[in-house]
Scaffold this active site. Structure first.
Site, mmCIF file in Angstrom:
data_model
loop_
_atom_site.group_PDB
_atom_site.id
_atom_site.type_symbol
_atom_site.label_atom_id
_atom_site.label_comp_id
_atom_site.label_asym_id
_atom_site.label_seq_id
_atom_site.Cartn_x
_atom_site.Cartn_y
_atom_site.Cartn_z
ATOM 1 N N ASP A 155 66.941 -31.324 -15.400
ATOM 2 C CA ASP A 155 67.094 -31.363 -13.621
ATOM 3 C C ASP A 155 65.995 -32.525 -13.110
ATOM 4 O OD1 ASP A 155 64.732 -29.580 -14.199
ATOM 5 O OD2 ASP A 155 64.868 -28.873 -12.612
ATOM 6 N N GLU A 197 62.759 -26.964 -13.787
ATOM 7 C CA GLU A 197 61.333 -27.738 -13.458
ATOM 8 C C GLU A 197 61.045 -27.782 -12.673
ATOM 9 O OE1 GLU A 197 57.601 -29.211 -13.942
ATOM 10 O OE2 GLU A 197 59.968 -29.882 -13.764
HETATM 11 ZN ZN LIG Z 1 59.240 -33.925 -14.219
#
Ligand SMILES: [Zn+2]
Length: 389
Positions: free
Chosen positions: A81, A146
């Site tokens: 992501d 994340e």
């Molecule tokens: Zn990163």
């Protein structure tokens, strides 16, 4: 540019470009993980795509891929992501067009961290191409969560692996840890971060009649003084000293003849391995109680401090970096937190990746030469971790 066939070498730059073209802004996957899984499957990896969905959040796609069934399992961890591109018109090259210009690969995620994921796949492809069925396993633990709330990602994937009896023996996180030049810095731990809001309750009154009031501002000042009068600790072998920084003091009293009944302050603590959020909470409560009076303390912990003392993983990475770049990396615990905060509970972990100067910025980019060198470094690390018997 398509990524490859089993017998052709896997090109890190071409794969990074394919990943960048899929606009996987958290929590969207945009086909990134299925694409990466298809590339790894052609190399002989067994892939598990896992979607996690905590109630009240968006579902997120994750991937665990493993080559080999025996021996030590060296895991590469990362995230597909990316943060939003911001003002697209401000980009020299479209954030998701992944074009090459002036020796750089441009695009959101080039540095943080689709580039590193492509390098690890390219390194693994060359390694297994030469070594075939070696005694060991290589795995990739990839999340799409994340940059967001990080509740449907690495932590859940690690739980899921543990329940299946899957063991990780060492882990390299491919975050962009290099500061100025590829290979100048490895991260072996991170500081913890705790945010607190302190609200002091007193009794409002007239400034001419203080005996009828209890000034919340005065007690807040005493409390903040108690928290900041002395340093929390001193630097340790691998960490800077812990620090408490007051970020805001709010009373909001417009009148000069009113004693405030409520006063609030916010502060952030960055802490080393001498502390945990539990020991900090205890320390804060003791200091505040000593001042006395009514108060409320709300605490939010973004991440505990953690450290993998210098050892096999960081030494292996350092040797690989030195072999390819000639540089000797600093072993640092600086910067914000990362998913290594979840992984260190399972196995020794160190972080190493591209230069992070352009991450999260307009015109995020990495030198094409750095992608080639990073693939060589990960490849050298595999050679060192799995020496020929
Ligand atoms: Zn990163």
């Amino acid at each position: 540019m398509t990524a490859q066939n089993r017998n052709e070498p896997l090109d890190a730059v071409a794969l990074a470009a394919e990943l960048i073209r899929r606009p996987s802004v958290t929590p969207e996957d945009a086909g990134t993980i299925p694409y990466l899984a298809s590339v790894l499957e052609r190399l002989g990896f067994t892939c598990h795509q896992q979607e996690f969905h905590e109630p009240g959040s968006e579902p997120v796609m994750n991937l665990y891929a493993r080559y080999g069934k025996t021996g030590r399992n060296l895991c590469f961890a990362g995230h597909t992501d990316v943060v939003p591109p911001g003002d697209v018109a401000a980009w020299t090259i479209g954030p998701f067009s992944a074009e090459l210009a002036a020796g750089y690969l441009f695009g959101r995620g080039a540095a943080d961290m689709k580039g590193a994921i492509a390098c690890f796949a390219a390194a693994a492809a060359r390694f297994v191409g030469e070594r075939g069925d070696f005694d060991g396993s290589i795995s990739l633990l990839i999340t799409g969560d994340e940059e967001g709330v990080s509740i449907n990602g690495t932590k859940k994937l690690l739980d899921w692996l543990a329940k299946r009896g899957e063991r990780l023996d060492a882990c390299i996180v491919g975050e962009p840890t290099s500061a100025r030049e590829l290979g100048d810095m490895i991260k072996i731990g991170r500081r913890g971060s705790l945010n607190a809001t302190l609200t002091v309750r007193g009794v409002q009154g007239h400034t001419a009649y203080p005996h009828l009031a209890d000034n919340a501002a005065h007690r807040l000042i005493a409390m903040l003084h108690a928290l900041t009068a002395a340093p929390l600790d001193e630097a340790t072998e691998h960490f800077q000293a812990s620090t408490l920084q007051v970020s805001s003091i709010d009373i909001g009293n417009p009148a000069s003849n009113i004693i405030p009944g409520t006063a609030e302050a916010r502060f952030n603590i960055r802490y080393n391995e001498r502390w945990s959020s539990a020991s900090l909470r205890e320390w804060l409560t003791r200091k505040l109680d000593a001042v006395g009076g009514r108060y409320e303390l709300a605490i939010h912990v973004s991440g505990e401090s953690f450290l993998t003392p210098p050892g096999e993983v960081s030494d292996t990475l350092a040797a690989a970096i030195e072999h390819v770049t000639g540089r000797s990396p600093e072993r640092s615990t600086s910067g914000g937190t990362s998913d290594a905060r979840f992984i260190h509970h399972y196995c020794p972990v160190a972080e190493f990746g591209l230069v992070g100067l352009t991450m999260h910025k307009v015109d995020e980019r990495v030198p094409v030469a750095d992608l080639a060198a990073l693939a060589d470094i990960y490849r050298a690390a595999l050679d060192l971790y799995f020496p020929v018997a």
